[in-house]
Scaffold this motif. Sequence first.
Motif, PDB file in Angstrom:
ATOM      1  N   ASP A   1      -1.867  26.149  13.941  1.00 35.07           N
ATOM      2  CA  ASP A   1      -2.491  25.450  15.067  1.00 35.07           C
ATOM      3  C   ASP A   1      -4.026  25.466  15.005  1.00 35.07           C
ATOM      4  O   ASP A   1      -4.698  25.110  15.970  1.00 35.07           O
ATOM      5  N   VAL A   2      -4.582  25.867  13.862  1.00 38.27           N
ATOM      6  CA  VAL A   2      -6.042  25.831  13.714  1.00 38.27           C
ATOM      7  C   VAL A   2      -6.429  24.465  13.135  1.00 38.27           C
ATOM      8  O   VAL A   2      -5.914  24.059  12.094  1.00 38.27           O
ATOM      9  N   GLN A   3      -7.316  23.764  13.831  1.00 34.20           N
ATOM     10  CA  GLN A   3      -7.741  22.451  13.333  1.00 34.20           C
ATOM     11  C   GLN A   3      -8.687  22.637  12.156  1.00 34.20           C
ATOM     12  O   GLN A   3      -9.517  23.539  12.145  1.00 34.20           O
ATOM     13  N   ASP A   4      -8.550  21.776  11.160  1.00 32.47           N
ATOM     14  CA  ASP A   4      -9.492  21.816  10.050  1.00 32.47           C
ATOM     15  C   ASP A   4      -9.945  20.403   9.723  1.00 32.47           C
ATOM     16  O   ASP A   4      -9.257  19.436  10.070  1.00 32.47           O
ATOM     17  N   VAL A   5     -11.115  20.304   9.111  1.00 30.58           N
ATOM     18  CA  VAL A   5     -11.670  18.989   8.814  1.00 30.58           C
ATOM     19  C   VAL A   5     -12.519  19.067   7.548  1.00 30.58           C
ATOM     20  O   VAL A   5     -13.245  20.040   7.326  1.00 30.58           O
TER      21      VAL A   5
ATOM     22  N   ARG B   1      -7.480  26.100   2.241  1.00 29.02           N
ATOM     23  CA  ARG B   1      -6.415  26.200   3.252  1.00 29.02           C
ATOM     24  C   ARG B   1      -5.431  27.296   2.879  1.00 29.02           C
ATOM     25  O   ARG B   1      -4.956  28.048   3.739  1.00 29.02           O
ATOM     26  N   GLU B   2      -5.130  27.382   1.591  1.00 30.79           N
ATOM     27  CA  GLU B   2      -4.182  28.401   1.133  1.00 30.79           C
ATOM     28  C   GLU B   2      -4.755  29.807   1.266  1.00 30.79           C
ATOM     29  O   GLU B   2      -4.088  30.716   1.742  1.00 30.79           O
TER      30      GLU B   2
ATOM     31  N   ILE C   1      -4.076  29.814  10.044  1.00 28.32           N
ATOM     32  CA  ILE C   1      -3.130  28.807   9.568  1.00 28.32           C
ATOM     33  C   ILE C   1      -3.545  27.453  10.120  1.00 28.32           C
ATOM     34  O   ILE C   1      -3.471  27.211  11.330  1.00 28.32           O
ATOM     35  N   VAL C   2      -4.021  26.592   9.229  1.00 29.53           N
ATOM     36  CA  VAL C   2      -4.500  25.278   9.671  1.00 29.53           C
ATOM     37  C   VAL C   2      -3.308  24.339   9.884  1.00 29.53           C
ATOM     38  O   VAL C   2      -2.200  24.594   9.408  1.00 29.53           O
TER      39      VAL C   2
END
Length: 370
Positions: free
Chosen positions: A216-220, A200-201, A209-210
């Motif tokens: 606003d980027v979705q991450d999973v 993520r960093e 930018i998650v």
Amino acid sequence: PEAITVQELANRMAEKGADLVKAMFKMGMAVTVNQTIDQDTAELLVTDFGHNVRRVSDADVELELDTTEDNEADLKPRAPVVTIMGHVDHGKTSLLDALRGTDVTAGEAGGITQHIGAYQVTLKDKSQITFLDTPGHEAFSDMRARGANVTDIVVLVVAADDGLMPQTIEAIHHTKAAGVPMIVAINKCDKPEANPQKIRERLLEHEVIVEEMSGDVQDVEVSALKKTGLDDLTDKIQLQAELLELKANPGRAAEGAVVEAKLDKGRGPVATILVRRGTLKVGDIFVVGAESGKVRAMIDDKGKQVKKAGPSTPVEVLGLSGVPMAGDQLQVVDTETKAREIAEYRQSVMQQKRTTQAPASLESMFSALK
Ligand code: GTP
Ligand code: MG
């Protein structure tokens, strides 16, 4: 080498005639919209307005195709088309396998994806998602370059134990250039050395930018191996798809894009078509790139013969005159004569391009000077 009026040219460029007149005035040419201009001037204007130069007669043939916009009332919701991208071995195919509940990787030579697979997954709530598994990013950009913007959402797979790699970054660039929303799937989270936070960093450095980093980027976090996080991923895809309000008219003559095509020993030319709008049926007459044909049979992603395929459905199509290229558009037309005519015309244009565009190597330039 034919003449065209300023107004006709403006229409084809979707520009105002008056703007063309103004531009020509700046170039020192005083004309009216009804005046005819030569090919060279036309090309100059087209480039000046930032369009790609396209043969005038090319546009005439395209006009024969029904490319009319659909009425709002005819539009029905369609499944999102999701392209899986990411660095080699980060688990794109495994993730797709896990989502489908099958095992494609096991059957692949050396575990490297050789083609673009197209699959439809049905979720518990009966809604569907169409997935494209890319072997490399060239395929994605090639298709885009050929006008086939088929992807609604990109799922970027990043292996948590390996981090951001060259092809991860390339995929980010391609996705941004296409203006397609992205969901980051951090894979291999079952591995002890997995460090999702670090990913993520690192993504910040590439302006991804998650949500956890207040973007606003979705991450999973997922594991294709242990099959964890999969529902979370499909939920997020559905959420993204809802925002896009994806719709298509299933009632019109079909249009689609070639995802892959090959010459099959037993079956002849075969193309995997992703239907974009309309419904493709057995017996339909079509033109696809510089080829034409009549749908002899269609096979879905589960290997089953089907009679028709609606929007967002990938199908293998049999009955082509030859092998089209990935990214070519398929359009259903009324008659075989028309299909053949358009295909033949396109073939002649391609031939012309090949013969007029001599190789621009240094060698050929020097020999031309002699
Ligand atoms: P290419 O098509 O070659 O670009 O690779 P790919 O991204 O499709 O990767 P693939 O699915 O072939 O997986 C590569 C390797 O990673 C295989 O050995 C998989 O078994 C392994 N792998 C994939 N997902 C996971 C996971 O979640 N956890 C672990 N531990 N291994 C995984
Ligand atoms: Mg693969």
